[in-house]
Design a protein around this motif. Structure first.
Motif, short mmCIF file in Angstrom:
data_model
loop_
_atom_site.label_atom_id
_atom_site.label_comp_id
_atom_site.label_asym_id
_atom_site.label_seq_id
_atom_site.Cartn_x
_atom_site.Cartn_y
_atom_site.Cartn_z
N LEU A 195 0.83 -1.21 0.00
CA LEU A 195 0.00 0.00 0.00
C LEU A 195 0.86 1.26 0.00
O LEU A 195 0.66 2.17 -0.81
CB LEU A 195 -0.93 -0.01 1.21
N SER A 196 1.83 1.31 0.90
CA SER A 196 2.70 2.49 0.94
C SER A 196 3.59 2.55 -0.29
O SER A 196 3.92 3.64 -0.78
CB SER A 196 3.54 2.49 2.23
N ALA A 197 3.99 1.39 -0.83
CA ALA A 197 4.82 1.37 -2.04
C ALA A 197 4.06 1.95 -3.23
O ALA A 197 4.61 2.74 -4.01
CB ALA A 197 5.27 -0.06 -2.35
N LEU A 198 2.80 1.58 -3.38
CA LEU A 198 2.00 2.10 -4.48
C LEU A 198 1.81 3.60 -4.36
O LEU A 198 1.92 4.35 -5.34
CB LEU A 198 0.64 1.40 -4.52
N ARG A 199 1.53 4.07 -3.16
CA ARG A 199 1.35 5.51 -2.96
C ARG A 199 2.66 6.25 -3.25
O ARG A 199 2.66 7.33 -3.87
CB ARG A 199 0.88 5.78 -1.53
N PHE A 200 3.77 5.67 -2.82
CA PHE A 200 5.08 6.31 -3.01
C PHE A 200 5.41 6.47 -4.49
O PHE A 200 5.86 7.53 -4.94
CB PHE A 200 6.15 5.48 -2.31
N ILE A 201 5.18 5.43 -5.29
CA ILE A 201 5.47 5.49 -6.72
C ILE A 201 4.62 6.56 -7.40
O ILE A 201 5.11 7.33 -8.24
CB ILE A 201 5.27 4.11 -7.37
N ALA A 202 3.35 6.62 -7.04
CA ALA A 202 2.46 7.63 -7.63
C ALA A 202 2.89 9.04 -7.25
O ALA A 202 2.78 9.97 -8.06
CB ALA A 202 1.02 7.39 -7.19
N GLU A 203 3.39 9.22 -6.05
CA GLU A 203 3.85 10.54 -5.62
C GLU A 203 5.11 10.96 -6.36
O GLU A 203 5.30 12.13 -6.70
CB GLU A 203 4.11 10.52 -4.11
N ARG A 204 6.01 10.00 -6.61
CA ARG A 204 7.27 10.31 -7.30
C ARG A 204 7.06 10.57 -8.78
O ARG A 204 7.85 11.28 -9.40
CB ARG A 204 8.26 9.16 -7.10
N ASP A 205 6.00 9.99 -9.36
CA ASP A 205 5.75 10.19 -10.79
C ASP A 205 4.25 10.29 -11.03
O ASP A 205 3.54 9.28 -11.06
CB ASP A 205 6.33 9.03 -11.60
N PRO A 206 3.72 11.51 -11.23
CA PRO A 206 2.29 11.67 -11.49
C PRO A 206 1.81 10.97 -12.75
O PRO A 206 0.61 10.74 -12.92
CB PRO A 206 2.13 13.19 -11.61
N GLY A 207 2.74 10.62 -13.64
CA GLY A 207 2.37 9.91 -14.86
C GLY A 207 2.56 8.41 -14.76
O GLY A 207 2.52 7.70 -15.78
N ALA A 208 2.74 7.89 -13.55
CA ALA A 208 3.01 6.46 -13.37
C ALA A 208 1.81 5.60 -13.75
O ALA A 208 0.66 6.02 -13.69
CB ALA A 208 3.41 6.19 -11.92
N MET A 209 2.13 4.38 -14.14
CA MET A 209 1.12 3.36 -14.44
C MET A 209 1.09 2.35 -13.30
O MET A 209 2.11 2.10 -12.65
CB MET A 209 1.47 2.65 -15.75
N VAL A 210 -0.07 1.78 -13.05
CA VAL A 210 -0.17 0.67 -12.11
C VAL A 210 -0.63 -0.54 -12.91
O VAL A 210 -1.53 -0.46 -13.73
CB VAL A 210 -1.13 0.98 -10.94
N GLY A 211 0.04 -1.67 -12.68
CA GLY A 211 -0.23 -2.83 -13.51
C GLY A 211 -0.35 -4.12 -12.72
O GLY A 211 0.14 -4.22 -11.60
#
Length: 332
Positions: A252-268
């Protein structure tokens, strides 16, 4: 106007929001032409994991024959340091395998197979790290058969994966798709800036690249080295990332962290996963989509299993489209 719209005073005008979704298909799939012309899709990912270099050529020929990429862009997924089985040696009592990258690790150590659903106990490493021999499978597992091409996970902190980022077969695939004109790529198991820089030199600096974050080293790269630039975005690759994390709830925190570091990130991966068994999305599926959307993800990659069969993928895309034009609209 539907009942919900009347109750809330909201009209569903089917106005697209900033949400894009991708699927994973091989051009040889019989339903590939249908989705290659579906304008709802932002991209089609070709997964190279189970393809030999010669099979990649065949797939590209199939794509060309359908006129693919004229409507939906094609992306090629390149495998980097992910550990995979290359050969299974016959043995009636235990697993004996050869792997793509040499390793060193403190023994004995558990090894996870089947996306973490099964495990075995590694007791010997031979052939300069390329051959792994396990304890008796009747006692320590795994119960299911392992096959060439399968991935596996070793969580122990002593693990060292050696050798080059790309094995010779992967380099051959990269050369093939580059010669075919590909400029869009996924890169798996990115762990440091050097991994990305080496890949960019191979495919060209004008290529678009999604960097898949799949383990703790990848998260460390995001925290300390990743710099956002045009044509480059992160992917929270949940299938492997979830298995690689020592404490599963840290996803959960990993997913939030990636989205914060890159607003254009994809989740797969694992998107609408319940549909694989039930053919209809669960309440938890829609709740999860909403949470991912709310923490910032505007690009989503459906899980591979949904993409294998046309009826299932059609229903999954309809569910995502309903989410995009209802929940997304209401959050404007």
């Amino acid at each position: 106007m539907g009942i919900w719209s009347r109750l809330t005073g909201q009209r569903n005008r089917n106005v697209p929001v900033a949400l894009e979704y991708f699927v994973t298909l091989c051009p040889s799939f019989p339903h590939f032409p249908k989705f290659a012309s579906d304008k709802r899709l932002a991209g089609i990912r070709i997964n190279s994991a189970a393809l030999s270099p010669s099979e990649v050529i065949t797939e590209l020929e199939s794509a060309a024959a359908t006129g693919a990429s004229r409507v939906v862009p094609l992306w090629f997924d390149v495998k980097g340091r992910q550990l995979r089985i290359t050969e299974v040696l016959p043995n009636p009592t235990h697993i004996d395998i050869r792997i793509n990258h040499p390793i060193r690790v403190k023994l004995p150590t558990p090894v996870l197979f089947k996306a973490g659903a099964e495990s075995g106990l590694l007791i010997r490493v031979e052939e300069r790290g390329h051959r792994l021999i396990f304890a008796d499978g009747r006692t320590h597992g795994p119960r299911s058969e392992v096959k060439p091409g399968d991935s596996f996970h070793i969580r122990d902190g002593s693990l060292v994966v050696s050798g080059d980022q790309f094995i010779s077969a992967e380099l051959e695939k990269i050369a093939t798709v580059k010669a075919a004109g590909f400029k869009r790529f996924f890169l798996s198991y990115v762990q440091c800036q050097r991994d990305f820089d080496e890949f960019r030199e191979l495919v060209g600096r004008d290529s678009e690249v999604y960097l898949k974050i799949e383990d703790l080293k990848g998260l460390r790269y995001v925290a300390t080295e990743f710099k956002k630039q045009p044509g480059v975005a992160l992917v929270a690759a949940r299938g492997d990332l979830y298995v690689e994390l020592e404490r599963l709830h840290d996803i959960l925190s990993a997913l939030r962290f990636i989205a914060e570091r890159d607003p254009g990130a994809m989740v797969g991966s694992r998107i609408l996963l319940s549909m694989v068994a039930d053919s209809v999305p669960s309440c938890a599926d829609f709740s999860e989509l909403a949470w991912l959307y709310d923490i910032g993800y505007r690009r989503m990659l459906l899980c591979d299993e949904l993409c294998l069969h046309e009826p299932l993928l059609s229903r999954a895309m309809n569910a995502l489209e309903a989410f995009r034009t209802s929940y997304g609209n209401r959050q404007k």
